[in-house]
Design a protein around this motif. Structure first.
Motif, PDB file in Angstrom:
ATOM      1  N   THR A  42       0.846  -1.203   0.000  1.00 23.96           N
ATOM      2  CA  THR A  42       0.000   0.000   0.000  1.00 23.96           C
ATOM      3  C   THR A  42       0.878   1.248   0.000  1.00 23.96           C
ATOM      4  N   ILE A  43       1.913   1.224   0.828  1.00 26.57           N
ATOM      5  CA  ILE A  43       2.840   2.363   0.873  1.00 26.57           C
ATOM      6  C   ILE A  43       3.657   2.435  -0.415  1.00 26.57           C
ATOM      7  N   SER A  44       4.165   1.299  -0.878  1.00 24.66           N
ATOM      8  CA  SER A  44       5.011   1.289  -2.076  1.00 24.66           C
ATOM      9  C   SER A  44       4.249   1.795  -3.298  1.00 24.66           C
ATOM     10  N   SER A  45       3.044   1.297  -3.488  1.00 20.94           N
ATOM     11  CA  SER A  45       2.268   1.715  -4.665  1.00 20.94           C
ATOM     12  C   SER A  45       1.896   3.188  -4.566  1.00 20.94           C
ATOM     13  N   SER A  46       1.643   3.660  -3.362  1.00 22.31           N
ATOM     14  CA  SER A  46       1.283   5.072  -3.184  1.00 22.31           C
ATOM     15  C   SER A  46       2.486   5.983  -3.454  1.00 22.31           C
ATOM     16  N   PHE A  47       3.637   5.639  -2.867  1.00 16.69           N
ATOM     17  CA  PHE A  47       4.845   6.430  -3.117  1.00 16.69           C
ATOM     18  C   PHE A  47       5.171   6.429  -4.615  1.00 16.69           C
ATOM     19  N   SER A  48       5.009   5.276  -5.241  1.00 13.48           N
ATOM     20  CA  SER A  48       5.281   5.183  -6.679  1.00 13.48           C
ATOM     21  C   SER A  48       4.355   6.111  -7.448  1.00 13.48           C
ATOM     22  N   GLU A  49       3.081   6.112  -7.082  1.00 12.42           N
ATOM     23  CA  GLU A  49       2.107   6.957  -7.766  1.00 12.42           C
ATOM     24  C   GLU A  49       2.438   8.436  -7.574  1.00 12.42           C
ATOM     25  N   MET A 104      -0.923  -2.888  -9.974  1.00  7.11           N
ATOM     26  CA  MET A 104      -1.429  -1.581  -9.532  1.00  7.11           C
ATOM     27  C   MET A 104      -1.235  -0.495 -10.587  1.00  7.11           C
ATOM     28  N   PHE A 105      -0.475  -0.815 -11.647  1.00  8.90           N
ATOM     29  CA  PHE A 105      -0.206   0.182 -12.678  1.00  8.90           C
ATOM     30  C   PHE A 105      -0.402  -0.446 -14.055  1.00  8.90           C
ATOM     31  N   LYS A 141       6.878  -0.439 -19.385  1.00  7.57           N
ATOM     32  CA  LYS A 141       6.627   1.003 -19.450  1.00  7.57           C
ATOM     33  C   LYS A 141       5.325   1.286 -18.731  1.00  7.57           C
ATOM     34  N   ILE A 142       5.361   2.246 -17.809  1.00 10.24           N
ATOM     35  CA  ILE A 142       4.148   2.703 -17.140  1.00 10.24           C
ATOM     36  C   ILE A 142       4.026   4.207 -17.362  1.00 10.24           C
ATOM     37  N   LYS A 143       2.911   4.764 -16.965  1.00 13.54           N
ATOM     38  CA  LYS A 143       2.736   6.205 -17.125  1.00 13.54           C
ATOM     39  C   LYS A 143       3.841   6.939 -16.353  1.00 13.54           C
ATOM     40  N   ASP A 144       4.542   7.813 -17.025  1.00 18.17           N
ATOM     41  CA  ASP A 144       5.613   8.623 -16.426  1.00 18.17           C
ATOM     42  C   ASP A 144       6.829   7.830 -15.982  1.00 18.17           C
ATOM     43  N   GLY A 145       7.047   6.636 -16.546  1.00 20.72           N
ATOM     44  CA  GLY A 145       8.260   5.942 -16.156  1.00 20.72           C
ATOM     45  C   GLY A 145       8.290   4.462 -16.488  1.00 20.72           C
ATOM     46  N   TYR A 146       9.045   3.735 -15.644  1.00 21.08           N
ATOM     47  CA  TYR A 146       9.305   2.318 -15.902  1.00 21.08           C
ATOM     48  C   TYR A 146       9.134   1.503 -14.614  1.00 21.08           C
ATOM     49  N   LEU A 147       8.762   0.250 -14.805  1.00 25.93           N
ATOM     50  CA  LEU A 147       8.630  -0.686 -13.691  1.00 25.93           C
ATOM     51  C   LEU A 147       9.319  -1.987 -14.078  1.00 25.93           C
ATOM     52  N   VAL A 186      -8.819   0.930   1.809  1.00 32.05           N
ATOM     53  CA  VAL A 186      -7.577   0.297   1.356  1.00 32.05           C
ATOM     54  C   VAL A 186      -7.866  -1.046   0.676  1.00 32.05           C
ATOM     55  N   ASN A 187      -8.759  -1.842   1.286  1.00 33.28           N
ATOM     56  CA  ASN A 187      -9.115  -3.125   0.661  1.00 33.28           C
ATOM     57  C   ASN A 187      -9.722  -2.912  -0.723  1.00 33.28           C
ATOM     58  N   LYS A 188     -10.538  -1.898  -0.842  1.00 23.87           N
ATOM     59  CA  LYS A 188     -11.159  -1.581  -2.136  1.00 23.87           C
ATOM     60  C   LYS A 188     -10.087  -1.211  -3.156  1.00 23.87           C
ATOM     61  N   SER A 189      -9.100  -0.439  -2.714  1.00 21.47           N
ATOM     62  CA  SER A 189      -8.043  -0.019  -3.647  1.00 21.47           C
ATOM     63  C   SER A 189      -7.218  -1.209  -4.122  1.00 21.47           C
ATOM     64  N   ILE A 190      -6.966  -2.170  -3.209  1.00 16.20           N
ATOM     65  CA  ILE A 190      -6.201  -3.359  -3.585  1.00 16.20           C
ATOM     66  C   ILE A 190      -6.996  -4.213  -4.568  1.00 16.20           C
ATOM     67  N   GLN A 191      -8.273  -4.387  -4.267  1.00 11.86           N
ATOM     68  CA  GLN A 191      -9.121  -5.199  -5.159  1.00 11.86           C
ATOM     69  C   GLN A 191      -9.221  -4.574  -6.548  1.00 11.86           C
ATOM     70  N   ASN A 192      -9.246  -3.253  -6.599  1.00  8.95           N
ATOM     71  CA  ASN A 192      -9.384  -2.562  -7.881  1.00  8.95           C
ATOM     72  C   ASN A 192      -8.041  -2.290  -8.565  1.00  8.95           C
ATOM     73  N   GLY A 193      -6.935  -2.585  -7.860  1.00 13.91           N
ATOM     74  CA  GLY A 193      -5.621  -2.342  -8.447  1.00 13.91           C
ATOM     75  C   GLY A 193      -5.344  -0.865  -8.654  1.00 13.91           C
ATOM     76  N   ILE A 194      -5.765  -0.048  -7.693  1.00 14.02           N
ATOM     77  CA  ILE A 194      -5.564   1.408  -7.789  1.00 14.02           C
ATOM     78  C   ILE A 194      -4.893   1.878  -6.497  1.00 14.02           C
ATOM     79  N   PRO A 195      -3.768   2.578  -6.580  1.00 14.09           N
ATOM     80  CA  PRO A 195      -3.120   3.067  -5.347  1.00 14.09           C
ATOM     81  C   PRO A 195      -4.085   3.888  -4.492  1.00 14.09           C
ATOM     82  N   ILE A 196      -4.002   3.699  -3.188  1.00 18.10           N
ATOM     83  CA  ILE A 196      -4.959   4.320  -2.266  1.00 18.10           C
ATOM     84  C   ILE A 196      -4.918   5.852  -2.341  1.00 18.10           C
ATOM     85  N   VAL A 197      -3.776   6.411  -2.724  1.00 19.65           N
ATOM     86  CA  VAL A 197      -3.692   7.878  -2.783  1.00 19.65           C
ATOM     87  C   VAL A 197      -4.553   8.467  -3.902  1.00 19.65           C
ATOM     88  N   ASN A 198      -5.087   7.602  -4.767  1.00 18.10           N
ATOM     89  CA  ASN A 198      -5.971   8.100  -5.831  1.00 18.10           C
ATOM     90  C   ASN A 198      -7.429   8.181  -5.379  1.00 18.10           C
TER      91      ASN A 198
END
Length: 282
Positions: free
Chosen positions: A17-24, A44-45, A122-128, A248-260
Motif C-alpha cells: 500500500t505504501i510502495s504503490s502510493s509512493f510510486s504513484e 497496480m499500474f 513502461k508505465i505512465k511517467d516511467g518504468y517498472l 484500502v481493501n477496495k483499492s487493492i481489489q481494484n488495483g488502484i493506489p490508495i492515494v488516488n
C-alpha cells in the motif's frame, strides 16, 4: 540516482500500500518490485512489457549413459538425487555439481533451468521492473539483483523506488544493497514490533538512513506508543502514522493506489508522509 527501499519485518503490514502510493506520487517513476516471491506492483499500474529476460535460477545434472562406466562415485550425492541405476532424479537434484566433479569419464553435464522471467515495462511517467518465478521456484538475491539492474539502467531519473521483500533474509539483503534510504512499514502488534526491531538492526548494520511508518496505528494505540518509544530510544524517526481505512481493501481489489481515492483518510495521510519524506531527501 538515490535509491529508496520500502521494506517490512513481516508480510501483511501494508508495505505494498505504501510502495504503490509512493510510486504513484513520484513525478518521474523508476520502480523496481523486488518482492520477488509475491510481486504485485504490476497489478497496480497499467504497464506495457518492453523487455523480457529468462531467469536461470538453478542447474540440473544429466548423465550420459553411453559414457558412464558405472563406477558409482556419483552415488555420493548428499541429496540422494542419483538412483542405483545411475540416473538423475531431477526433483531431488540441487544442481551442486558434485556428480560432475567426481565423474572420472566426464559423463555428467549440468544444464540450466529457467525458473522465471524478469520484465521491464513502461508505465505512465516511467518504468517498472519486476520478476515472476515459476511455481515452486525459490526466490534468491540473484533475481533481486537482476530486477534492480534493469531499473538502474534507466537514465534520467533522480530516484529509484524499490519495493523490497518482507523479513530479514537473503532477498531483503539484496534489496538493501546500495540503498540510500529505507522506509520500514510496521503495524501495532507485538510481532510487528519484534519484526521491526530485527529489520532495523539490519538497516543499521548496512548503515542505511531509515524511517518508520506505522500502518493502521489506531487499531492498537497502546502498542503504537510502544513502537514510537522503541524508535526514539533506537534513534529512528517515525515518518508518520496511517489510520485504518476500509477503502484500502477496495483499492487493492481494484488495483488502484490508495492515494488516488480522494475521500480516503489513509491516502491523505500517506500523501502527507510522502511530501515530508521527499523534503528530507531532496
Amino acid at each position: 540516482m538515490k535509491q529508496i527501499v520500502i521494506i517490512s519485518g513481516k508480510g501483511g503490514t501494508g508495505k505494498t500500500t505504501i510502495s504503490s502510493s509512493f510510486s504513484e506520487l513520484l513525478d518521474k517513476k523508476n520502480i523496481a518490485d523486488c518482492d520477488v516471491e509475491a510481486p504485485n506492483l504490476h497489478l497496480m499500474f497499467e504497464n506495457e512489457i518492453i523487455k523480457t529476460k529468462e531467469y536461470i535460477g538453478s542447474q540440473t545434472a544429466i548423465i550420459d549413459s553411453d559414457k558412464c562406466i558405472k563406477c558409482e562415485k556419483c552415488l555420493e550425492c548428499r541429496f540422494g538425487a542419483i538412483t542405483s541405476e545411475i540416473k538423475v532424479n531431477p526433483l531431488k537434484c540441487e544442481g551442486c555439481g558434485l556428480c560432475k566433479y567426481v565423474c572420472p569419464v566426464d559423463a555428467v553435464t549440468m544444464v540450466d533451468n529457467i525458473t522465471g522471467h524478469i520484465y521491464s515495462s513502461k508505465i505512465k511517467d516511467g518504468y517498472l521492473s519486476y520478476a515472476k518465478l515459476n511455481i515452486g521456484a525459490e526466490g534468491a538475491g540473484k533475481v533481486v539483483t537482476e530486477v534492480r539492474k534493469n531499473s538502474l539502467e534507466n537514465q534520467g531519473f533522480e530516484n529509484l523506488l524499490i519495493d523490497g521483500s518482507p523479513g530479514i533474509g537473503c532477498v531483503v539483503i539484496a534489496s538493501l544493497a546500495g540503498c540510500d534510504y529505507a522506509v520500514v512499514v510496521t503495524e501495532p502488534t507485538q510481532s510487528g514490533l519484534d519484526d521491526l526491531s530485527r529489520v532495523l538492526e539490519l538497516t543499521k548494520f548496512f548503515d542505511i538512513e531509515s524511517y518508520v511508518i506505522i500502518n493502521k496505528y489506531d487499531i492498537n494505540e497502546e502498542k503504537t506508543s510502544e513502537i514510537i518509544d522503541y524508535c526514539k530510544k533506537a534513534g529512528f524517526d517515525i515518518l508518520g502514522k496511517v489510520p485504518f481505512d476500509s477503502t484500502v481493501n477496495k483499492s487493492i481489489q481494484n488495483g488502484i493506489p490508495i492515494v488516488n481515492y480522494e475521500d480516503s483518510i489513509a491516502g491523505a495521510e500517506i500523501k502527507k508522509i510522502w511530501n515530508d519524506f521527499y523534503e528530507k531527501i531532496k
